[in-house]
Structure formats: C-alpha cells, structure tokens
Design a protein around this motif. Structure first.
Motif, short mmCIF file in Angstrom:
data_model
loop_
_atom_site.label_atom_id
_atom_site.label_comp_id
_atom_site.label_asym_id
_atom_site.label_seq_id
_atom_site.Cartn_x
_atom_site.Cartn_y
_atom_site.Cartn_z
N GLY A 87 44.83 46.19 29.02
CA GLY A 87 43.77 45.40 29.64
C GLY A 87 44.30 44.30 30.53
N PRO A 88 45.01 44.66 31.62
CA PRO A 88 45.60 43.64 32.49
C PRO A 88 44.54 42.81 33.22
N LEU A 94 44.26 36.70 40.27
CA LEU A 94 44.99 36.31 41.48
C LEU A 94 44.47 37.01 42.73
N ASN A 95 43.38 37.78 42.58
CA ASN A 95 42.79 38.48 43.72
C ASN A 95 43.82 39.35 44.44
N LEU A 96 44.55 40.15 43.65
CA LEU A 96 45.59 41.00 44.21
C LEU A 96 45.34 42.44 43.83
N SER A 97 45.73 43.34 44.69
CA SER A 97 45.64 44.76 44.39
C SER A 97 46.66 45.48 45.26
N GLY A 98 46.84 46.75 45.00
CA GLY A 98 47.80 47.53 45.77
C GLY A 98 49.05 47.81 44.98
N MET A 119 53.52 40.36 38.44
CA MET A 119 53.64 41.80 38.20
C MET A 119 52.71 42.16 37.06
N SER A 120 52.07 43.33 37.18
CA SER A 120 51.08 43.75 36.19
C SER A 120 50.93 45.26 36.21
N PRO A 126 44.81 52.82 39.06
CA PRO A 126 43.48 52.46 39.57
C PRO A 126 42.74 51.58 38.58
N GLU A 127 41.92 50.69 39.10
CA GLU A 127 41.24 49.69 38.26
C GLU A 127 40.40 50.32 37.16
N SER A 128 39.79 51.46 37.43
CA SER A 128 38.89 52.08 36.46
C SER A 128 39.60 53.06 35.52
#
Length: 296
Positions: A87-88, A94-98, A119-120, A126-128
C-alpha cells in the motif's frame, strides 16, 4: 540512462521480483548459507531514520513525508523510501508518477519533487494493480528497494514503514544500520496499544527510539479555531511516553487543510510553509537532527 519495462504479469523471479538487470547488482548468497544477515548501511546515505506505527490509519506516511521535506527545507540532502510494498502512499503525497530510470550501474534512480528524492513500489506498478505476492517475493523486492537505488549523496533518508510488526519491520531492523526510529500514534486507546508493540519491537532489536509523534491530537475547527479531543484524552498518550521513557517529539492536530493538501500531492510544509503545523514539523526535524547528530 535506460528505461526498463516492469509488469506484474510477466514471469516473476523470486530472486529478482523488480526485474532489474543483474549487472552491477550486489552479490547474492545461496539461501542456505545466509543465516541472520549482517547489518549494513545504504550506500552514500549518512543517516537513516525509520517512521513507524504498529497501527494503520494513524497518518504515519503524512508524518514521514512532512518530516523528510522539513529536513530538505533545513538545507539537508534528504530522501524518503516507501517500504510499504502492498500500500505505497508516497507517490500520491509527492504528486509523482512514472517509471524510474536506470543508472549506468543498473540501479533505480529516485524520482524527485519539492527538493526531496523518493523511491516507492508505487512507481513500479500501475496505481490500480495489486501486489499479489507471497512473503519471499515481498522480502526480495524490499531488499532491492533498500540496496539497488542510486540515491547519490544524502544526509538523511527517511523510511516510511508499513504498519505492523512483521516481516518487513524485522528485515529492515536486521539488515540496516538504523540511526533511530520514530513511533506515530493517535491518542486513541486502540492506537496506543499497538504503538506499545512497536516500541517493544524496536527495543528487542536494539534500535534507538527517537521519540513519539502524536498525530490527530485533536480536531481543529477551521471556523472557530477551537480544538476538540475527538480521539480521546491526550494525557493517556503523554502518560505512555513517561511510562516507556519516550520523547514526545510533537503534537499535530487533525485539520482539514492537512487532509486536502496531502490528497492534492502538496504536503503541509509545501502548501502552508508558515502555518503552525509546518512549524511543528520543522521543530521535529531539528530535534531529530540533533539526536542523531546530523551534519550538513
């Protein structure tokens, strides 16, 4: 730097669940020869501080990211590692993705925002998508996040620990040289009982407990400004600190702005740097830096 492809649908390898190229990776010992691992540092990281709670839902990740950002705002080279495989929360906060890129040595390169490296596991799937892994895969993925990230040179790395007192907590405390741990709790009896378990765990593994943070110490009404103790009497938490000889590092109210800012990917110290809540985080970072002898 090269992009790498990551998919939870590919053929998974227990020794390399993140699918990183093996060139430049730390040497692997045969599992039968390992025994209890030797503690070691994370390369190029001076100090490591774990933020933990044995209870979920107490705002630990929010505390961790604001603490790390407060270090950065104080002039330290800071980073945060999200060790919650299932559950990251750090990507949202931090409003980060990619997907992270790879260095020339096939190490993951952290994503950055607001002057903080991070790092996470949330950057790698993918988020889902759920991480439907058993214990062995989870532990190997954790080891890769701990030792196959190229942080550069950091003064301090904050570990956002998952809730509980299980495999992940034991792996981190047995494999890393931690400079200290912070326990996060609310004043509620249910949370305090689990916080005590967290205290006892860190003491059993000889990890220095830097102190306790009281989150949601009371509801601060945005209209009248009054604080209401919706989660119970604060004296219970303060008594626990006295009983277990813990520093009380700070008390943070439950405030609507903190919730909204976190969900918008702008933690409190970024969205409201002059607020009283940000000043509590700044004081907390200053005290932790003093305790662990953090130098710039």
């Amino acid at each position: 730097m090269n992009r790498r492809l990551f998919s939870t649908l590919r053929c998974l390898q227990h020794e390399n669940p993140l699918g990183l190229p093996r060139s430049g990776a730390p040497p692997q010992m045969p599992r039968m020869q390992r025994g209890l691992p030797q503690k070691r540092n994370i390369k190029d990281v001076k100090k490591i501080v774990a933020v933990s709670s044995a209870k979920g839902g107490v705002g630990k990740s929010t505390i961790a990211v604001n603490l790390a950002l407060s270090f950065a705002r104080s002039g330290y080279r800071a980073g945060i590692l999200d060790t919650d495989i299932f559950g990251p929360s750090i990507p949202t906060l931090l409003n980060l993705s990619g997907e992270p890129r790879l260095s020339a040595g096939n190490q993951l390169i952290p994503l950055s925002n607001y002057g903080l490296k991070s790092m996470s596991m949330g950057y790698l799937i993918p988020e889902s998508s759920p991480v439907a892994w058993r214990g062995l895969m989870v532990m190997k993925a954790l080891q890769q996040l701990l030792h196959e990230v190229e942080w550069g040179s950091l003064d301090v790395l904050v570990l956002d620990m998952p809730p509980g007192t299980g495999d992940v907590q034991l792996t981190i405390t047995q494999q890393l040289v931690l400079d200290g741990a912070i326990i996060v709790s609310t004043p509620q009896d249910l949370a305090l009982k689990d916080a005590v378990k967290g205290v006892e765990l860190f003491r059993k593994v000889n990890t220095n407990i830097l102190g306790l943070v009281c989150n949601m110490s009371g509801f601060q009404c945005p209209g009248c400004g009054e604080t209401h103790n919706v989660f119970g009497d604060l004296n219970k938490l303060r008594n626990m600190c006295r009983t277990y000889d813990l520093r009380l590092l700070g008390e943070l109210p439950l405030h609507a702005a903190m919730v909204a800012d976190a969900e918008d990917g702008k933690p409190t110290v970024v969205a409201e740097p002059e607020s009283l809540r940000s000043k509590v985080f700044a004081a907390m970072a200053k005290e932790v830096a003093r305790i662990v002898e953090l130098d710039k």
